[in-house]
Write a protein that holds these residues in place. Sequence first.
Motif, PDB file in Angstrom:
ATOM      1  N   MET A 125       0.856  -1.187   0.000  1.00 29.10           N
ATOM      2  CA  MET A 125       0.000   0.000   0.000  1.00 29.10           C
ATOM      3  C   MET A 125       0.892   1.236   0.000  1.00 29.10           C
ATOM      4  O   MET A 125       1.987   1.217   0.570  1.00 29.10           O
ATOM      5  CB  MET A 125      -0.890  -0.018   1.244  1.00 29.10           C
ATOM      6  N   ALA A 126       0.446   2.288  -0.654  1.00 30.69           N
ATOM      7  CA  ALA A 126       1.222   3.525  -0.729  1.00 30.69           C
ATOM      8  C   ALA A 126       0.501   4.654  -0.013  1.00 30.69           C
ATOM      9  O   ALA A 126      -0.729   4.733  -0.039  1.00 30.69           O
ATOM     10  CB  ALA A 126       1.459   3.916  -2.187  1.00 30.69           C
ATOM     11  N   MET A 128       0.832   9.087   0.604  1.00 30.11           N
ATOM     12  CA  MET A 128       1.440  10.287   0.026  1.00 30.11           C
ATOM     13  C   MET A 128       0.873  11.518   0.695  1.00 30.11           C
ATOM     14  O   MET A 128      -0.093  11.442   1.453  1.00 30.11           O
ATOM     15  CB  MET A 128       1.138  10.333  -1.485  1.00 30.11           C
ATOM     16  N   ARG A 129       1.445  12.673   0.362  1.00 32.61           N
ATOM     17  CA  ARG A 129       0.883  13.938   0.812  1.00 32.61           C
ATOM     18  C   ARG A 129      -0.510  14.102   0.221  1.00 32.61           C
ATOM     19  O   ARG A 129      -0.781  13.657  -0.893  1.00 32.61           O
ATOM     20  CB  ARG A 129       1.789  15.101   0.366  1.00 32.61           C
ATOM     21  N   THR A 130      -1.384  14.779   0.948  1.00 37.86           N
ATOM     22  CA  THR A 130      -2.768  14.914   0.481  1.00 37.86           C
ATOM     23  C   THR A 130      -2.886  15.799  -0.757  1.00 37.86           C
ATOM     24  O   THR A 130      -3.903  15.740  -1.460  1.00 37.86           O
ATOM     25  CB  THR A 130      -3.660  15.477   1.594  1.00 37.86           C
ATOM     26  N   ASP A 131      -1.868  16.619  -1.053  1.00 34.82           N
ATOM     27  CA  ASP A 131      -1.918  17.457  -2.254  1.00 34.82           C
ATOM     28  C   ASP A 131      -1.226  16.790  -3.444  1.00 34.82           C
ATOM     29  O   ASP A 131      -0.893  17.444  -4.431  1.00 34.82           O
ATOM     30  CB  ASP A 131      -1.282  18.820  -1.977  1.00 34.82           C
ATOM     31  N   THR A 132      -1.042  15.500  -3.367  1.00 37.46           N
ATOM     32  CA  THR A 132      -0.332  14.782  -4.423  1.00 37.46           C
ATOM     33  C   THR A 132      -1.097  14.775  -5.739  1.00 37.46           C
ATOM     34  O   THR A 132      -2.335  14.872  -5.767  1.00 37.46           O
ATOM     35  CB  THR A 132      -0.063  13.325  -3.993  1.00 37.46           C
ATOM     36  N   ASP A 133      -0.347  14.647  -6.829  1.00 42.65           N
ATOM     37  CA  ASP A 133      -0.974  14.460  -8.137  1.00 42.65           C
ATOM     38  C   ASP A 133      -0.883  12.995  -8.565  1.00 42.65           C
ATOM     39  O   ASP A 133      -1.159  12.660  -9.718  1.00 42.65           O
ATOM     40  CB  ASP A 133      -0.326  15.363  -9.186  1.00 42.65           C
ATOM     41  N   ILE A 134      -0.522  12.138  -7.645  1.00 41.16           N
ATOM     42  CA  ILE A 134      -0.454  10.700  -7.911  1.00 41.16           C
ATOM     43  C   ILE A 134      -1.780  10.075  -7.473  1.00 41.16           C
ATOM     44  O   ILE A 134      -2.132  10.109  -6.291  1.00 41.16           O
ATOM     45  CB  ILE A 134       0.712  10.055  -7.148  1.00 41.16           C
ATOM     46  N   HIS A 135      -2.510   9.511  -8.413  1.00 40.17           N
ATOM     47  CA  HIS A 135      -3.822   8.967  -8.094  1.00 40.17           C
ATOM     48  C   HIS A 135      -3.970   7.495  -8.495  1.00 40.17           C
ATOM     49  O   HIS A 135      -5.036   6.906  -8.289  1.00 40.17           O
ATOM     50  CB  HIS A 135      -4.911   9.806  -8.776  1.00 40.17           C
ATOM     51  N   ASP A 136      -2.947   6.921  -9.068  1.00 36.51           N
ATOM     52  CA  ASP A 136      -2.956   5.496  -9.362  1.00 36.51           C
ATOM     53  C   ASP A 136      -1.519   5.009  -9.381  1.00 36.51           C
ATOM     54  O   ASP A 136      -0.572   5.800  -9.416  1.00 36.51           O
ATOM     55  CB  ASP A 136      -3.672   5.186 -10.692  1.00 36.51           C
ATOM     56  N   TRP A 137      -1.346   3.691  -9.354  1.00 37.80           N
ATOM     57  CA  TRP A 137      -0.003   3.131  -9.277  1.00 37.80           C
ATOM     58  C   TRP A 137       0.834   3.454 -10.508  1.00 37.80           C
ATOM     59  O   TRP A 137       2.048   3.669 -10.406  1.00 37.80           O
ATOM     60  CB  TRP A 137      -0.082   1.623  -9.073  1.00 37.80           C
ATOM     61  N   ALA A 138       0.198   3.537 -11.668  1.00 36.64           N
ATOM     62  CA  ALA A 138       0.944   3.831 -12.889  1.00 36.64           C
ATOM     63  C   ALA A 138       1.612   5.200 -12.820  1.00 36.64           C
ATOM     64  O   ALA A 138       2.646   5.432 -13.464  1.00 36.64           O
ATOM     65  CB  ALA A 138       0.010   3.753 -14.101  1.00 36.64           C
ATOM     66  N   SER A 139       1.034   6.089 -12.020  1.00 40.07           N
ATOM     67  CA  SER A 139       1.582   7.440 -11.907  1.00 40.07           C
ATOM     68  C   SER A 139       2.915   7.479 -11.157  1.00 40.07           C
ATOM     69  O   SER A 139       3.577   8.523 -11.116  1.00 40.07           O
ATOM     70  CB  SER A 139       0.578   8.360 -11.199  1.00 40.07           C
ATOM     71  N   LEU A 140       3.309   6.360 -10.550  1.00 40.93           N
ATOM     72  CA  LEU A 140       4.588   6.314  -9.841  1.00 40.93           C
ATOM     73  C   LEU A 140       5.778   6.116 -10.773  1.00 40.93           C
ATOM     74  O   LEU A 140       6.923   6.171 -10.334  1.00 40.93           O
ATOM     75  CB  LEU A 140       4.579   5.183  -8.805  1.00 40.93           C
ATOM     76  N   GLN A 188       4.534   0.403   2.196  1.00 43.84           N
ATOM     77  CA  GLN A 188       4.747  -0.575   3.262  1.00 43.84           C
ATOM     78  C   GLN A 188       3.553  -1.514   3.305  1.00 43.84           C
ATOM     79  O   GLN A 188       2.610  -1.391   2.520  1.00 43.84           O
ATOM     80  CB  GLN A 188       4.931   0.112   4.622  1.00 43.84           C
ATOM     81  N   ASP A 189       3.575  -2.452   4.271  1.00 50.84           N
ATOM     82  CA  ASP A 189       2.472  -3.396   4.427  1.00 50.84           C
ATOM     83  C   ASP A 189       1.168  -2.653   4.725  1.00 50.84           C
ATOM     84  O   ASP A 189       1.136  -1.718   5.547  1.00 50.84           O
ATOM     85  CB  ASP A 189       2.753  -4.363   5.577  1.00 50.84           C
ATOM     86  N   GLU A 190       0.100  -3.105   4.113  1.00 53.62           N
ATOM     87  CA  GLU A 190      -1.203  -2.479   4.321  1.00 53.62           C
ATOM     88  C   GLU A 190      -1.613  -2.487   5.793  1.00 53.62           C
ATOM     89  O   GLU A 190      -2.110  -1.486   6.323  1.00 53.62           O
ATOM     90  CB  GLU A 190      -2.270  -3.189   3.479  1.00 53.62           C
ATOM     91  N   GLY A 191      -1.409  -3.617   6.468  1.00 48.23           N
ATOM     92  CA  GLY A 191      -1.820  -3.713   7.868  1.00 48.23           C
ATOM     93  C   GLY A 191      -1.163  -2.654   8.726  1.00 48.23           C
ATOM     94  O   GLY A 191      -1.812  -2.026   9.573  1.00 48.23           O
ATOM     95  N   PRO A 211      -3.811  -1.530  -2.352  1.00 46.24           N
ATOM     96  CA  PRO A 211      -2.878  -2.528  -2.899  1.00 46.24           C
ATOM     97  C   PRO A 211      -3.223  -2.958  -4.316  1.00 46.24           C
ATOM     98  O   PRO A 211      -4.397  -3.181  -4.634  1.00 46.24           O
ATOM     99  CB  PRO A 211      -3.014  -3.694  -1.914  1.00 46.24           C
ATOM    100  N   TYR A 212      -2.213  -3.069  -5.163  1.00 44.50           N
ATOM    101  CA  TYR A 212      -2.405  -3.561  -6.524  1.00 44.50           C
ATOM    102  C   TYR A 212      -2.356  -5.081  -6.580  1.00 44.50           C
ATOM    103  O   TYR A 212      -2.658  -5.686  -7.602  1.00 44.50           O
ATOM    104  CB  TYR A 212      -1.374  -2.961  -7.479  1.00 44.50           C
TER     105      TYR A 212
END
Length: 267
Positions: A125-126, A128-140, A188-191, A211-212
């Motif tokens: 699980m990822a 990020m900052r709440t003002d991020t422009d990353i909204h899906d895993w591909a954006s990484l 890191q781990d989702e849990g 998680p993907y």
Amino acid sequence: MSSAQGPRALGLFLHTTRVLVVGSALVLTANQAIAGPAQEGWLLGVANVPDAPVPGAKPRTPVRIEVLAGAKWEGSAPMQAVAADQALAQLQDGQLDAWVGVLPENSQVSQQVLKQTVAWSVSPMAIMRTDTDIHDWASLAGRTVCLSADGRYVGELNARLGAIEQVYASATDALLALRTGQCDAAVQDEGFLRQLLKYPEWRKFSAQLAPYRKASLTQLVRADLPTSARKALQQVFSAKNLTQLGKEQAKTIAFEVYLDQAVPDCH
């Protein structure tokens, strides 16, 4: 941290100190509950055993929940670092009594080994900052991701997504780097992360990617292990115990980050 944060910081310090005292009492209770079988010297394997801390080093809590849980009942026999593909063979020939970790889906388990899923998500699980422009895993792709050396995902984010991995010694250091703007996301781990995000100090960093892929821990036990030892193993890795342990872990790591953060958040 700025001087304006003084009263709030003091309150957090006092609150967290109380939390750590309570957490220590809970750990002691768990140790007492399983002291009998642990003293028999059974052998537990996990995929990764953190190095012993260097004298004088800052305290760092392991991020793998099975390492924390295993430390409560390992007794006289230290945990062994055993890869998943070697665990089954070592269980069958008696080199190990139990193993806990992520088992590949195609692994073949013999009748001499008992297999059980552990109720704790270790899916990536990822946050990020709440003002991020990353909204899906591909954006990484091409973006920086903070990882910890004792985590599970070093190499995976680069190979799968083209992310730029920045690997730190511990989850504490990786999360500190996220807060101070050294990377775009932390994985890191989702849990663990879901427990961490319950704290108000992490609201600015609560943007997340679900998680993907799904992954859970698996416990493997020699079928001829004494009943008392198997029951103790079930207790330590029960959903109830891991949930409590996960709460303690998140509180402690959050406090470690707080103590080391010498500059304000990156926004």
